[in-house]
Design a protein around this motif. Structure first.
Motif, PDB file in Angstrom:
ATOM      1  N   SER A  42      -9.116  28.850  25.686  1.00 50.32           N
ATOM      2  CA  SER A  42      -9.994  27.693  25.444  1.00 50.32           C
ATOM      3  C   SER A  42     -10.292  26.956  26.732  1.00 50.32           C
ATOM      4  O   SER A  42     -11.433  26.526  26.963  1.00 50.32           O
ATOM      5  CB  SER A  42      -9.346  26.696  24.469  1.00 50.32           C
ATOM      6  N   LYS A  46     -13.936  26.236  28.196  1.00 52.32           N
ATOM      7  CA  LYS A  46     -14.422  24.868  28.455  1.00 52.32           C
ATOM      8  C   LYS A  46     -14.875  24.724  29.904  1.00 52.32           C
ATOM      9  O   LYS A  46     -15.766  23.928  30.197  1.00 52.32           O
ATOM     10  CB  LYS A  46     -13.324  23.853  28.132  1.00 52.32           C
ATOM     11  N   GLU A  82     -13.758  26.082  19.224  1.00 48.26           N
ATOM     12  CA  GLU A  82     -12.805  26.502  18.188  1.00 48.26           C
ATOM     13  C   GLU A  82     -12.807  25.519  17.012  1.00 48.26           C
ATOM     14  O   GLU A  82     -12.883  25.927  15.864  1.00 48.26           O
ATOM     15  CB  GLU A  82     -11.403  26.608  18.795  1.00 48.26           C
ATOM     16  N   HIS A  83     -12.689  24.261  17.324  1.00 54.29           N
ATOM     17  CA  HIS A  83     -12.718  23.245  16.254  1.00 54.29           C
ATOM     18  C   HIS A  83     -14.065  22.558  16.331  1.00 54.29           C
ATOM     19  O   HIS A  83     -14.232  21.532  16.963  1.00 54.29           O
ATOM     20  CB  HIS A  83     -11.569  22.257  16.418  1.00 54.29           C
ATOM     21  N   ASP A 154     -15.411  30.573  20.744  1.00 55.38           N
ATOM     22  CA  ASP A 154     -13.967  30.354  20.829  1.00 55.38           C
ATOM     23  C   ASP A 154     -13.325  30.610  19.461  1.00 55.38           C
ATOM     24  O   ASP A 154     -13.540  29.836  18.527  1.00 55.38           O
ATOM     25  CB  ASP A 154     -13.684  28.928  21.317  1.00 55.38           C
TER      26      ASP A 154
HETATM   27  P1  ADP Z   1      -9.889  23.280  21.339  1.00 53.53           P
HETATM   28  O1  ADP Z   1     -10.245  24.342  20.399  1.00 53.53           O
HETATM   29  O2  ADP Z   1     -11.056  22.375  21.573  1.00 53.53           O
HETATM   30  O3  ADP Z   1      -9.231  23.778  22.584  1.00 53.53           O
HETATM   31  P2  ADP Z   1      -7.258  22.369  20.607  1.00 53.53           P
HETATM   32  O4  ADP Z   1      -6.788  22.155  19.228  1.00 53.53           O
HETATM   33  O5  ADP Z   1      -6.728  23.518  21.398  1.00 53.53           O
HETATM   34  O6  ADP Z   1      -8.857  22.383  20.560  1.00 53.53           O
HETATM   35  O7  ADP Z   1      -6.995  21.040  21.448  1.00 53.53           O
HETATM   36  C1  ADP Z   1      -7.495  19.810  21.019  1.00 53.53           C
HETATM   37  C2  ADP Z   1      -7.514  18.881  22.229  1.00 53.53           C
HETATM   38  O8  ADP Z   1      -6.179  18.683  22.733  1.00 53.53           O
HETATM   39  C3  ADP Z   1      -8.330  19.468  23.368  1.00 53.53           C
HETATM   40  O9  ADP Z   1      -9.036  18.440  24.035  1.00 53.53           O
HETATM   41  C4  ADP Z   1      -7.284  20.090  24.265  1.00 53.53           C
HETATM   42  O10 ADP Z   1      -7.722  20.143  25.617  1.00 53.53           O
HETATM   43  C5  ADP Z   1      -6.127  19.120  24.088  1.00 53.53           C
HETATM   44  N1  ADP Z   1      -4.823  19.773  24.293  1.00 53.53           N
HETATM   45  C6  ADP Z   1      -4.455  21.014  23.946  1.00 53.53           C
HETATM   46  N2  ADP Z   1      -3.193  21.279  24.324  1.00 53.53           N
HETATM   47  C7  ADP Z   1      -2.751  20.140  24.912  1.00 53.53           C
HETATM   48  C8  ADP Z   1      -1.532  19.754  25.530  1.00 53.53           C
HETATM   49  N3  ADP Z   1      -0.479  20.586  25.628  1.00 53.53           N
HETATM   50  N4  ADP Z   1      -1.423  18.502  26.022  1.00 53.53           N
HETATM   51  C9  ADP Z   1      -2.451  17.668  25.938  1.00 53.53           C
HETATM   52  N5  ADP Z   1      -3.635  17.969  25.377  1.00 53.53           N
HETATM   53  C10 ADP Z   1      -3.782  19.186  24.884  1.00 53.53           C
END
Ligand code: ADP
Ligand code: ADP
Length: 219
Positions: A42, A46, A82-83, A154
């Motif tokens: 992801s 991005k 993804e979301h 994604d």
């Molecule tokens: P996406 O599909 O948009 O990557 P995620 O569910 O993976 O959605 O993540 C949701 C949000 O949280 C995104 O903005 C992502 O960058 C952030 N994120 C993911 N992992 C972490 C982490 N370990 N610490 C902080 N933020 C995170």
């Protein structure tokens, strides 16, 4: 090249999410981006789409640098996150017309895209009435509206039931005939079903970049 990723490293505070990642994708290819959760898929997507900046390295999309010529680069990109933050209270067609307005695309184009992604039976429903598979079609339709050269998808098939899975796979293959597609997944079967090249990523590093038949030969 449609996509060129050159020596991309990404730090989130101290954590290295991507470590000197390079690959390129030719016009017309459909490439699977395969790796377990947390591998960096992801984050890479991005960065390619310009929603996150890299710590080091460059990305070119249709020869435009995503950081220094973002608007030109993004005109060539369709992105299905993804979301996907769909507006659940909107009607399908209303949502796509709204997106068409943003991209200055005609209403006529919206009708064509609805047919292309097989949304006709659902076009007059609210998004919150749709199954996950049809919601993915709405996301794909929105990503395709401005006719981009490159599609970044994604985890487009995660969480679909078996029937929807087959239909969305076929749709991606069909759309991919005249686009460059990079799609991420953590499931090898998805790669086998959809594409002929795979880039494997683990812990932020590319560990293989091969045609599918070469990969099988090495196992
Ligand atoms: P996406 O599909 O948009 O990557 P995620 O569910 O993976 O959605 O993540 C949701 C949000 O949280 C995104 O903005 C992502 O960058 C952030 N994120 C993911 N992992 C972490 C982490 N370990 N610490 C902080 N933020 C995170
Ligand atoms: P994947 O898409 O392969 O599951 P991600 O790119 O979402 O991987 O995440 C790669 C790593 O970076 C993970 O360790 C994740 O927790 C971390 N990460 C992702 N987004 C953020 C964020 N916004 N802040 C901090 N850490 C993040």
């Amino acid at each position: 090249m449609s996509i060129e990723v050159k020596n991309i490293t990404k730090f989130y505070e101290q954590q290295k999410a991507l470590d000197n990642v390079s690959f390129s994708i030719k016009k017309g290819e459909i490439v699977g981006f395969l790796g377990p959760n947390g591998a960096g898929k992801s984050t890479m997507m991005k960065i390619i789409t310009g929603f996150v900046n890299a710590s080091e390295g460059d990305v070119l999309v249709s020869n435009f640098n995503i950081e220094t010529t973002k608007i030109d680069a993004q005109k060539n990109i369709g992105y299905l996150p993804e979301h996907n933050p769909l507006y659940l209270e909107m009607y399908v067609k209303e949502y796509l017309l709204f997106n068409a307005g943003i991209h200055k695309v005609s209403k006529n184009e919206v009708d064509k895209i609805i047919v292309k992604v097989g949304l006709q039976p659902e076009a007059h429903k609210k998004i919150n009435q749709l199954s996950k598979g049809y919601r993915q079609r709405v996301g794909l339709a929105a990503a395709l509206l401005h006719n981009p050269e490159v599609l970044i998808l994604d985890e487009p098939t995660t969480g679909l039931d078996p029937n929807q899975l087959v239909e969305i796979r076929n749709l991606i293959k069909e759309i991919g005939k005249d686009k460059t597609v990079l799609f991420s997944t953590h499931i090898m079967q998805e790669v086998e079903a959809i594409c002929d090249r795979v880039i494997l990523i683990n812990k932020g590093k590319i560990i293989a970049d091969k045609k599918l038949n070469e990969l099988r030969g090495n196992q």
